[in-house]
Design a protein around this motif. Structure first.
Motif, PDB file in Angstrom:
ATOM      1  N   ALA A  92      -5.855  86.748 -44.547  1.00  0.00           N
ATOM      2  CA  ALA A  92      -4.653  87.127 -43.791  1.00  0.00           C
ATOM      3  C   ALA A  92      -3.465  87.233 -44.754  1.00  0.00           C
ATOM      4  CB  ALA A  92      -4.359  86.082 -42.712  1.00  0.00           C
ATOM      5  N   GLY A  93      -3.152  88.451 -45.139  1.00  0.00           N
ATOM      6  CA  GLY A  93      -2.181  88.679 -46.200  1.00  0.00           C
ATOM      7  C   GLY A  93      -0.735  88.733 -45.736  1.00  0.00           C
ATOM      8  N   VAL A  94       0.156  88.362 -46.672  1.00  0.00           N
ATOM      9  CA  VAL A  94       1.610  88.462 -46.487  1.00  0.00           C
ATOM     10  C   VAL A  94       2.203  89.015 -47.780  1.00  0.00           C
ATOM     11  CG1 VAL A  94       3.765  87.211 -46.113  1.00  0.00           C
ATOM     12  CG2 VAL A  94       1.711  86.528 -44.864  1.00  0.00           C
ATOM     13  N   THR A  95       3.015  90.044 -47.657  1.00  0.00           N
ATOM     14  CA  THR A  95       3.669  90.639 -48.817  1.00  0.00           C
ATOM     15  C   THR A  95       5.180  90.496 -48.684  1.00  0.00           C
ATOM     16  OG1 THR A  95       1.897  92.264 -49.131  1.00  0.00           O
ATOM     17  CG2 THR A  95       4.022  92.750 -50.149  1.00  0.00           C
ATOM     18  N   ILE A  96       5.809  89.900 -49.697  1.00  0.00           N
ATOM     19  CA  ILE A  96       7.274  89.800 -49.745  1.00  0.00           C
ATOM     20  C   ILE A  96       7.776  90.854 -50.712  1.00  0.00           C
ATOM     21  CG2 ILE A  96       9.252  88.359 -50.336  1.00  0.00           C
ATOM     22  CD1 ILE A  96       7.611  85.917 -49.622  1.00  0.00           C
ATOM     23  N   VAL A  97       8.613  91.741 -50.219  1.00  0.00           N
ATOM     24  CA  VAL A  97       9.184  92.807 -51.037  1.00  0.00           C
ATOM     25  C   VAL A  97      10.589  92.404 -51.450  1.00  0.00           C
ATOM     26  CG1 VAL A  97       9.839  95.236 -51.113  1.00  0.00           C
ATOM     27  CG2 VAL A  97       7.829  94.525 -49.782  1.00  0.00           C
ATOM     28  N   THR A  98      10.845  92.414 -52.760  1.00  0.00           N
ATOM     29  CA  THR A  98      12.182  92.128 -53.294  1.00  0.00           C
ATOM     30  C   THR A  98      12.622  93.336 -54.118  1.00  0.00           C
ATOM     31  OG1 THR A  98      11.584  91.181 -55.441  1.00  0.00           O
ATOM     32  CG2 THR A  98      11.406  89.734 -53.512  1.00  0.00           C
ATOM     33  N   PRO A  99      13.895  93.423 -54.493  1.00  0.00           N
ATOM     34  CA  PRO A  99      14.338  94.561 -55.308  1.00  0.00           C
ATOM     35  C   PRO A  99      13.616  94.672 -56.646  1.00  0.00           C
ATOM     36  CG  PRO A  99      16.231  93.456 -54.330  1.00  0.00           C
ATOM     37  CD  PRO A  99      15.040  92.598 -54.045  1.00  0.00           C
ATOM     38  N   GLY A 100      13.068  93.549 -57.139  1.00  0.00           N
ATOM     39  CA  GLY A 100      12.425  93.563 -58.451  1.00  0.00           C
ATOM     40  C   GLY A 100      10.928  93.756 -58.433  1.00  0.00           C
TER      41      GLY A 100
ATOM     42  N   ASN B  95      22.059  84.382 -60.536  1.00  0.00           N
ATOM     43  CA  ASN B  95      21.661  83.294 -61.435  1.00  0.00           C
ATOM     44  C   ASN B  95      20.144  83.169 -61.490  1.00  0.00           C
ATOM     45  OD1 ASN B  95      22.320  80.999 -63.133  1.00  0.00           O
ATOM     46  ND2 ASN B  95      21.635  79.718 -61.431  1.00  0.00           N
ATOM     47  N   PHE B  96      19.495  83.350 -60.349  1.00  0.00           N
ATOM     48  CA  PHE B  96      18.038  83.275 -60.277  1.00  0.00           C
ATOM     49  C   PHE B  96      17.409  84.373 -61.135  1.00  0.00           C
ATOM     50  CE2 PHE B  96      13.899  84.053 -58.370  1.00  0.00           C
ATOM     51  CZ  PHE B  96      13.400  82.767 -58.210  1.00  0.00           C
TER      52      PHE B  96
ATOM     53  N   GLN C  87      28.145  82.881 -51.964  1.00  0.00           N
ATOM     54  CA  GLN C  87      27.398  81.891 -52.742  1.00  0.00           C
ATOM     55  C   GLN C  87      25.943  82.322 -52.916  1.00  0.00           C
ATOM     56  OE1 GLN C  87      29.347  81.260 -50.156  1.00  0.00           O
ATOM     57  NE2 GLN C  87      30.777  79.601 -50.652  1.00  0.00           N
ATOM     58  N   ASP C  88      25.383  82.993 -51.889  1.00  0.00           N
ATOM     59  CA  ASP C  88      24.005  83.481 -51.992  1.00  0.00           C
ATOM     60  C   ASP C  88      23.877  84.573 -53.039  1.00  0.00           C
ATOM     61  OD1 ASP C  88      23.106  81.774 -49.991  1.00  0.00           O
ATOM     62  OD2 ASP C  88      23.473  83.229 -48.396  1.00  0.00           O
ATOM     63  N   TYR C  89      24.860  85.472 -53.102  1.00  0.00           N
ATOM     64  CA  TYR C  89      24.823  86.534 -54.113  1.00  0.00           C
ATOM     65  C   TYR C  89      24.900  85.945 -55.517  1.00  0.00           C
ATOM     66  CZ  TYR C  89      25.360  90.161 -50.553  1.00  0.00           C
ATOM     67  OH  TYR C  89      25.153  91.001 -49.480  1.00  0.00           O
ATOM     68  N   ALA C  90      25.730  84.917 -55.684  1.00  0.00           N
ATOM     69  CA  ALA C  90      25.834  84.253 -56.981  1.00  0.00           C
ATOM     70  C   ALA C  90      24.520  83.566 -57.341  1.00  0.00           C
ATOM     71  CB  ALA C  90      26.980  83.245 -56.970  1.00  0.00           C
ATOM     72  N   ALA C  91      23.888  82.928 -56.349  1.00  0.00           N
ATOM     73  CA  ALA C  91      22.606  82.263 -56.581  1.00  0.00           C
ATOM     74  C   ALA C  91      21.526  83.275 -56.936  1.00  0.00           C
ATOM     75  CB  ALA C  91      22.196  81.475 -55.339  1.00  0.00           C
TER      76      ALA C  91
ATOM     77  N   GLU D  62       8.533  72.161 -59.087  1.00  0.00           N
ATOM     78  CA  GLU D  62       7.835  73.356 -58.628  1.00  0.00           C
ATOM     79  C   GLU D  62       7.245  74.122 -59.811  1.00  0.00           C
ATOM     80  OE1 GLU D  62      12.049  75.089 -59.258  1.00  0.00           O
ATOM     81  OE2 GLU D  62      11.091  73.158 -58.835  1.00  0.00           O
ATOM     82  N   GLN D  63       6.189  74.885 -59.548  1.00  0.00           N
ATOM     83  CA  GLN D  63       5.622  75.767 -60.566  1.00  0.00           C
ATOM     84  C   GLN D  63       6.391  77.077 -60.661  1.00  0.00           C
ATOM     85  OE1 GLN D  63       1.382  76.209 -59.696  1.00  0.00           O
ATOM     86  NE2 GLN D  63       0.935  74.682 -61.261  1.00  0.00           N
ATOM     87  N   GLY D  64       7.012  77.455 -59.568  1.00  0.00           N
ATOM     88  CA  GLY D  64       7.769  78.692 -59.540  1.00  0.00           C
ATOM     89  C   GLY D  64       8.517  78.833 -58.232  1.00  0.00           C
ATOM     90  N   ALA D  65       9.302  79.897 -58.126  1.00  0.00           N
ATOM     91  CA  ALA D  65      10.104  80.105 -56.934  1.00  0.00           C
ATOM     92  C   ALA D  65      10.349  81.593 -56.720  1.00  0.00           C
ATOM     93  CB  ALA D  65      11.437  79.370 -57.047  1.00  0.00           C
ATOM     94  N   VAL D  66      10.577  81.940 -55.452  1.00  0.00           N
ATOM     95  CA  VAL D  66      10.928  83.308 -55.077  1.00  0.00           C
ATOM     96  C   VAL D  66      12.250  83.247 -54.323  1.00  0.00           C
ATOM     97  CG1 VAL D  66      10.238  85.394 -53.834  1.00  0.00           C
ATOM     98  CG2 VAL D  66       8.478  83.906 -54.870  1.00  0.00           C
TER      99      VAL D  66
END
Length: 379
Positions: free
Chosen positions: A328-336, A374-375, A367-371, A298-302
């Motif tokens: 047709a736009g899509v916005t993903i909001v993350t804490p960062g 790490n991400f 496990q998701d919080y740990a991932a 992959e070139q990148g990941a979210v």
């Protein structure tokens, strides 16, 4: 003389009986066909497979074909539950049972395994399946830097916990060693351009490595798929000894929740929107993107967390920002930060938002919080 209308009415009534409301082979609702030799009700797609097995199955349309009295009686005394008890008596827990949306090769080999080879009948109970997670043989593998497929030897070892493949220069050792810990396999006939195409993924460093393979034999490629599943099940049961098998089985292998093209811009949101291939992995909570669907890395990941943890998906783009070609736009909001994408049309936009919201609405595990942590460290 047979009562055509009466027999059709009785067959339709039989369809309402427990077990008969779904296809006996893939679970699709409202089956409209039947094998009068096996006494089962099946969907249109599975009926096509049965038609190619005339020695073991004979197909008729419930609504369109003429049914003799004796055939209707046979269907009445059999049915899907009866066939399931006979032909699926001892299906190994790792063996993949295809669903309505699965590809042809999985459905066909499941049907052949059940009725033609009768691999899961009660008289198979005593047969050992201890070696199910070990396999060796040749597969056609797509080169990492070139488009052609080359014949490579693959070795799956349940004891070592790895899948390896070798080039012609085997004296130098395995070309790649894939740990069962992160190994996944999914059929991708359309992406690979082969009806028997299998995509194998594993983690190499901090990236996901894609390996695309196929075999000319439909049985052989499905055998490889189920061997990987058998090895993965043994690994997961060893790693999580107190977890119920019913909770482990859905995690053996997985398909991506959604794949397709979108355009994306960079972190400054001033870069040009570029077309990329995206894959959404529900289990890993990641949206991966590639320049080409067949890229090895992959070139990148979210990372896609949960709504309770500050993640959300919004329709459209922030004010003042427009896509290059697609609107047709899509916005993903993350804490960062925010990640901005555009889809070719509103239909794709709705589909991506629905899939992303499915991930976001899913509670995060430890496990998701740990991932996630790490991400962030690796980003």
């Amino acid at each position: 003389m047979a009562d055509r209308d009466g027999n059709r009415k009785e067959l339709l009534e039989q369809l309402t009986m427990p077990g008969n409301t779904r296809c006996a082979d893939c679970g699709a609702p409202d089956p409209d066909w039947a094998s009068y030799k096996l006494g089962i009700f099946v969907c249109l797609h599975c009926s096509g497979i049965h038609r190619n097995l005339p020695e073991i199955s004979k197909i008729k349309s419930i609504r369109l074909d003429f049914w003799d009295d004796d055939l209707v009686k046979y269907m009445r005394t059999h049915g899907n539950l009866s066939a399931k008890a006979k032909y699926e008596a001892v299906v190994p827990p790792y063996y993949y049972r295809p669903q309505a949306t699965d590809c042809l090769v999985l459905k066909e080999q499941w049907i052949r395994a059940k009725y033609e080879r009768q691999e899961f009948t009660a008289d198979q109970t005593g047969k050992s399946r201890e070696s199910a997670g070990n396999k060796e043989g040749f597969l056609w593998k797509r080169g990492k830097d070139k488009a052609q497929f080359l014949l490579r030897r693959f070795v799956l070892s349940e004891r070592e916990g790895v899948l390896k493949y070798f080039t012609k220069e085997e004296i130098k050792g395995a070309k790649a060693t894939m740990s069962l810990k992160d190994l996944n396999a999914m059929f991708q006939p359309e992406k690979i351009g082969n009806p028997n195409g299998l995509q194998i993924t594993y983690v190499k460093g901090i990236q996901t490595r894609n390996v695309f393979v196929y075999h000319e034999s439909r049985k052989e490629i499905v055998d490889w798929f189920n061997a990987i599943r058998a090895a993965r099940l043994r690994y997961l049961k060893t790693e999580f000894p107190t977890t119920a098998e019913s909770e482990i089985i859905p995690r053996i292998t997985r398909n991506y929740l959604k794949e397709g093209y979108m355009e994306k811009t960079g972190p400054k949101q001033r870069e040009a929107f570029r077309k990329r291939w995206f894959t959404l992995d529900l289990q890993e909570r990641k949206l991966l993107y590639y320049k080409d669907p067949m890229d090895p890395y992959e070139q990148g990941a979210v990372f896609i967390g949960s709504r309770d943890h500050g993640y959300q998906v919004k329709e459209g783009l922030p004010k003042g920002i427009k896509g290059k070609k697609w609107k047709a736009g899509v916005t993903i909001v993350t804490p960062g930060r925010q990640f901005l994408f555009t889809c070719e049309n509103e239909k794709d936009q709705r589909a991506w938002m629905e899939a992303l919201n499915e991930v976001i609405s899913r509670p995060m595990t430890p496990q998701d919080y740990a991932a996630e942590a790490n991400f962030r460290r690796q980003s």
